[in-house]
Design a protein around this motif. Structure first.
Motif, short mmCIF file in Angstrom:
data_model
loop_
_atom_site.label_atom_id
_atom_site.label_comp_id
_atom_site.label_asym_id
_atom_site.label_seq_id
_atom_site.Cartn_x
_atom_site.Cartn_y
_atom_site.Cartn_z
N GLU A 215 -12.65 -2.08 7.40
CA GLU A 215 -11.62 -1.39 6.71
C GLU A 215 -11.53 -1.80 5.26
O GLU A 215 -12.06 -2.80 4.80
CB GLU A 215 -10.40 -1.59 7.19
CG GLU A 215 -9.66 -3.07 7.15
CD GLU A 215 -8.31 -3.08 7.33
OE1 GLU A 215 -7.32 -2.07 7.24
OE2 GLU A 215 -7.79 -4.27 7.12
N GLU B 202 -7.99 3.38 1.51
CA GLU B 202 -7.06 2.72 2.51
C GLU B 202 -6.18 3.55 3.34
O GLU B 202 -6.25 3.57 4.69
CB GLU B 202 -6.18 1.56 2.17
CG GLU B 202 -5.17 1.10 3.02
CD GLU B 202 -4.37 -0.09 2.68
OE1 GLU B 202 -4.51 -0.70 1.59
OE2 GLU B 202 -3.56 -0.65 3.28
N GLU C 18 0.77 -1.28 0.03
CA GLU C 18 -0.06 0.02 -0.03
C GLU C 18 0.81 1.13 0.11
O GLU C 18 0.34 2.27 -0.56
CB GLU C 18 -0.93 0.17 1.23
CG GLU C 18 -0.52 0.14 2.63
CD GLU C 18 0.06 -1.35 3.00
OE1 GLU C 18 -0.26 -2.37 2.48
OE2 GLU C 18 0.21 -1.55 4.17
N ASN D 249 -8.70 -2.07 2.12
CA ASN D 249 -7.32 -1.99 1.42
C ASN D 249 -7.51 -1.90 0.01
O ASN D 249 -8.25 -2.29 -0.78
CB ASN D 249 -6.59 -3.41 1.87
CG ASN D 249 -6.61 -3.51 3.47
OD1 ASN D 249 -6.37 -2.40 4.35
ND2 ASN D 249 -6.63 -4.79 3.94
#
Ligand code: AMP
Ligand code: GLY
Length: 420
Positions: free
Chosen positions: A284, A101, A72, A286
């Motif tokens: 969440e 993210e 990321e 990502n």
């Protein structure tokens, strides 16, 4: 024929390299920085995934036709935007789209605005106000740093004291640096935790075969959280109804919301979820493939990964056929002694040549020293096998795993045990 560059050096990236090399369209794969496993099948470049200048220069100098980004951090820093400006196709979201993210506050506001189910929360940039609020809530509470914190930015606090400690660590001591300038205080959701990932070109969403990962270091989900100690695909409870519900109620609305916000999202979208009694809710998002999920998902992909990636970039995913094998895959991570805490590296790894050639060994923290493969990180490798059932695949992995050895190495014995 295409030249592809993969950014990253973990087992996820080794798996991507291996799968890309299966494509008849790929001539050569470069990896930055890669590991001892990728060195055997591709060309490693000694470049950090965070050195955007060096990455884009290498892509240009080597005539790369497609860049695939694993982790990321380079996405959040804008590697895709830089490559786009150079006219080099890149697989992954832009900096503006990676915000889903890289800012948990942004992701929450997006979900609330577009009716995507998630935990109730409050956001603070003042430590005093955050403390006052946390004192008034009934624990357990979840405290989250807004920004990227290497997967460690969420603390499930069982008591008010723990919540206050987490707030002080994040906001005062700044254990996650600037990622902690804002915090979220969330209600704690209960249920079965799972995830669903999908390919998307910003319009069409195609789910990836579901996988389960194991975050705790030791058997029976004991010990500290890790990057992931193993996984398998597909989990028995994850039927096609659940996949289509999650696609319709979470992934598609999120992709549409990003488009409406002027941040068209292309790449892999990963939703971390809790299946609560009120329905699935997002923990969440990502902006990338999972690790170790990739190691158990890509071995089941029957279609050409390059075709999918180019369709994502070109916006033609709707016309692209994506087929998955109906077999199962299990992957177990072999980690350094002490991981996820401090550990020593540099130990020779033996027995890699004794493993059944049918098994897949994806390297993570490994490097070549004087021609010998040695440990060089916390998670050292993922050993994976496919089989007709999860139980078959599991048996193959655990039969051969003891062959591979290095000082202090440990692995979980209960990956996929519930399906055995
Ligand atoms: P995240 O980085 O947001 O995925 O959080 C890491 C882990 O914390 C998740 O995998 C969950 O196990 C847990 N978690 C995060 N948010 C919540 C929540 N609202 N309720 C319960 N557990 C949570
Ligand atoms: N396996 C969790 C992740 O990749 O974020």
């Amino acid at each position: 024929m295409l030249k592809v560059m993969v950014v990253g050096g973990g087992a996820r990236e080794h798996t991507l390299v291996w799968k890309l090399l299966e494509s008849t369209k790929v001539a050569e794969v470069y990896v930055a920085p890669g590991n001892a496993g990728t060195a055997a099948i591709a060309k490693n470049l000694d470049i950090s995934p965070n050195d955007l200048d060096a990455l884009s220069r290498a892509a240009k100098d080597n005539g790369i036709d497609l860049v695939v980004i694993g982790p990321e951090a380079p996405l959040a820093a804008g590697i895709v935007d830089i490559l786009q400006r150079l006219g080099i196709p890149a697989f992954g979201p832009t900096k503006e789209a990676t915000l889903i993210e890289s800012s948990k506050v942004f992701a929450k506001r997006l979900m609330q605005q577009y009716g995507i189910p998630c935990a109730r929360d409050a956001v603070f940039s003042s430590f005093d106000e955050a403390q006052d609020y946390a004192r008034k809530q009934r624990p357990p509470l979840v405290i989250k740093a807004d920004g990227l914190a290497a997967g460690k930015g969420a603390i499930v606090a069982q008591s008010t004291e723990e919540a206050l400690k987490a707030l002080s660590d994040i906001m005062e001591a700044r254990v996650f640096g600037d990622a902690g300038s804002q915090v979220l205080v969330e209600e704690c959701l209960v249920g079965r935790e799972t995830s669903l990932l999908a390919f998307t070109d910003g319009k069409t969403v195609v789910p990836i075969v579901p996988a389960r990962d194991y975050k705790r270091a030791f058997d029976q989900d004991l010990g500290p959280n890790t990057g992931g100690m193993g996984g398998y695909s597909p989990p028995g409870f994850f039927n096609s109804d659940l996949t289509s519900t999650l696609t319709k109620t979470i992934l598609e609305p999120a992709v549409q919301a990003m488009a409406q916000e002027g941040r068209p999202y292309k790449g892999v979208l990963y939703a971390g979820l809790m299946l609560t009694s009120e329905g699935p809710k997002v923990l969440e998002f990502n902006a990338r493939f999972g690790d170790p999920e990739t190691q158990v998902q890509l071995p089941l992909l029957k279609s050409d990964l390059v075709d999918i990636m180019l369709a994502v970039i070109d916006g033609t995913l709707e016309r692209t056929k994506i087929e998955w094998s109906d077999e199962a895959c299990v992957g177990v991570v072999l980690a350094s002694g002490g991981y996820p805490g401090s550990y020593k590296a540099g130990f020779p790894i033996t027995g890699l040549d004794k493993v059944d050639p049918d098994l897949l060994i994806f390297h993570a923290g490994t490097k070549l020293e004087d021609g010998k493969t040695c440990t060089a990180g916390g998670r050292v490798l993922t050993m994976a096998a496919t089989g007709k059932t999860v139980a078959d695949a599991r048996e193959k992995v655990y039969r051969d795993l003891p062959q591979v050895h290095f000082e202090g190495g440990h692995y979980r014995k209960d990956i996929a045990a519930e399906e055995a």
